[in-house]
Design an enzyme around this catalytic site. Structure first.
Site, short mmCIF file in Angstrom:
data_model
loop_
_atom_site.label_atom_id
_atom_site.label_comp_id
_atom_site.label_asym_id
_atom_site.label_seq_id
_atom_site.Cartn_x
_atom_site.Cartn_y
_atom_site.Cartn_z
CB CYS A 119 29.87 51.78 -3.41
SG CYS A 119 28.68 51.07 -4.57
CB CYS A 129 30.43 53.40 -6.73
SG CYS A 129 28.92 53.63 -5.76
#
Length: 414
Positions: free
Chosen positions: A61, A64
């Site tokens: 991600c 993230c």
């Protein structure tokens, strides 16, 4: 018998050891670094820490990856508080049972565990602001300030990202009601012992008085009452935003939370001196018209937003209107554009025309802007789209290969 009694005493000493009470489970570092959790120690972690912010992430991600260094910066600061807050992370893609248990359907998701009870963290994610935001969870709803020094220390430690309300001579129980209601959005305190110097510093001349300090925007104001009914609530609610709000994606989310209509001035460039003069006039108007929110946006700063109100670089600006914060806005007849000279009088006539209902209603171009911003595509939707595309590509490739291997009618196979 003596040995048994000694063993009991040893266990009692361990259970009630001050060092154990302060350090908890020895498996977890408390040095201010972000703690990596797995399925084997996750439950132990949320039981061990009074305050634990958990980052549910996925290694692939991008969001993230951008959040991780912010958490690395915030972690040692939060761990150093009087009531420390620790940060942990768990690979929710790998440990899917944990993700399912806590209903994680997008990455990154932050949950704040307070004595083991999770709440969704939806606050800011930049390190400095995240620290200030979380500090309010472990701070008392209302701080007690007993001296001039305590007042100054409170203001300094509160930081610059949230409004500060200090009740001078106000009843604490009254402040507590609103401090609990707006705990995530502002700092609250009551000052009982203070000198006349503080009255000069914060520009009030009688008590009780509620002083607002908005350090982020360099604004201050004083409320002398009445302190009953909805008057105090209205003042606090209206003061959570600056007198003139610069429009950007972050402030739009704040505007959505209120029920006031928005006076919007659209300029060519927010940073130009002419725009700065107009904003100062809007600030004065806002101070006298607290039932409205006053805001501004530059076409150069956010052209897509301005275009929804039919304001582009080719249109005569500044343009002023009243927006409902959703799909409609109103133009005041004769006051759609602001001329260079005497803008103060023009804004007064604009407000008078609006209050008299001398307006033309219009619809925003395209979908509801706030609805658009707050209805971002969920990760599940992204998964679904990616999955469908992958299936189509697979079918196309497989079908192409199958077609290539089919013999042409009349050919022979060896």
């Amino acid at each position: 018998m003596a040995n048994s009694l000694a063993l009991v005493l040893v266990w009692i000493s361990i259970l009630f050891s001050p060092s154990l009470a302060t350090t908890g489970d020895d498996r977890f570092r408390r040095d201010g670094s972000v703690i990596e959790l797995t399925s084997s120690d996750f439950d132990a972690a949320i039981s061990s820490f009074d305050f634990l912010l958990v980052d549910f992430y996925a290694p692939w991600c991008g969001h993230c990856k951008r959040l991780a260094p912010e958490l690395d910066v915030a972690a040692p600061v939060l761990a150093g508080l009087n009531k420390p807050i620790f940060i942990a992370k768990v690979d929710a893609d790998k440990y899917s049972k944990i993700a399912s248990k806590y209903e994680i359907d997008g990455f990154p998701t932050l949950k704040f565990f307070i004595h083991g009870v999770p709440i969704e963290y939806t606050g800011p994610r930049k390190a400095e602001v995240l620290v200030q935001y979380l500090r309010k969870f472990v701070a008392p709803d209302v701080s007690h300030l007993e001296s001039d020094t305590a007042i100054q220390n409170f203001v300094d430690s509160a930081g610059k990202n949230f409004p500060i309300f200090i009740g001078f001579g106000l009843d604490e129980s009254l402040m507590a009601v609103f401090a609990s209601k707006y705990k995530k959005k502002a700092w609250f305190a009551v000052a009982k012992d203070f000198s006349e110097d503080m009255m000069v510093v914060y520009d009030f001349d009688k008590v009780p008085a509620l002083v607002l300090i908005n350090p982020k925007y360099g604004e201050r104001s004083v409320f002398y009452g009445p302190f009953e009914g909805d008057f105090l609530d209205d003042f606090i609610k209206q003061s959570l935003l600056p007198l003139t709000v610069p429009i950007n994606p972050d402030t739009l989310k704040l505007l959505k939370e209120g029920d006031r209509k928005i006076v919007l001035a659209i300029v060519q460039d927010e940073t130009h001196e002419n725009s700065a003069q107009l904003i100062r006039i809007l600030r004065s108007a806002a101070n006298a018209n607290r039932d409205l929110i006053f805001s501004f946006v530059g076409v150069q700063q956010w052209e897509e937003f301005a275009d929804r109100f039919d304001a582009t670089k080719s249109v005569h600006l500044p343009k002023i209107l009243v927006w409902d914060g959703n799909e409609e806005y109103e133009l005041v007849v004769g006051s759609e554009k602001l001329k260079e000279e005497d803008r103060g009088s023009q804004i007064s006539r604009f407000l008078e025309g609006y209050r008299q209902g001398n307006t033309i209603k219009k619809k925003l171009k395209g979908p509801s802007l706030i609805g658009f911003i707050n209805s971002l595509i969920s990760l599940k939707s992204i998964y679904l789209v990616v999955f469908i595309v992958a299936i189509l590509m697979f079918v196309q490739q497989f079908g192409g290969q199958s077609g290539a291997n089919q013999p042409v009618r009349g050919e022979h196979l060896d």
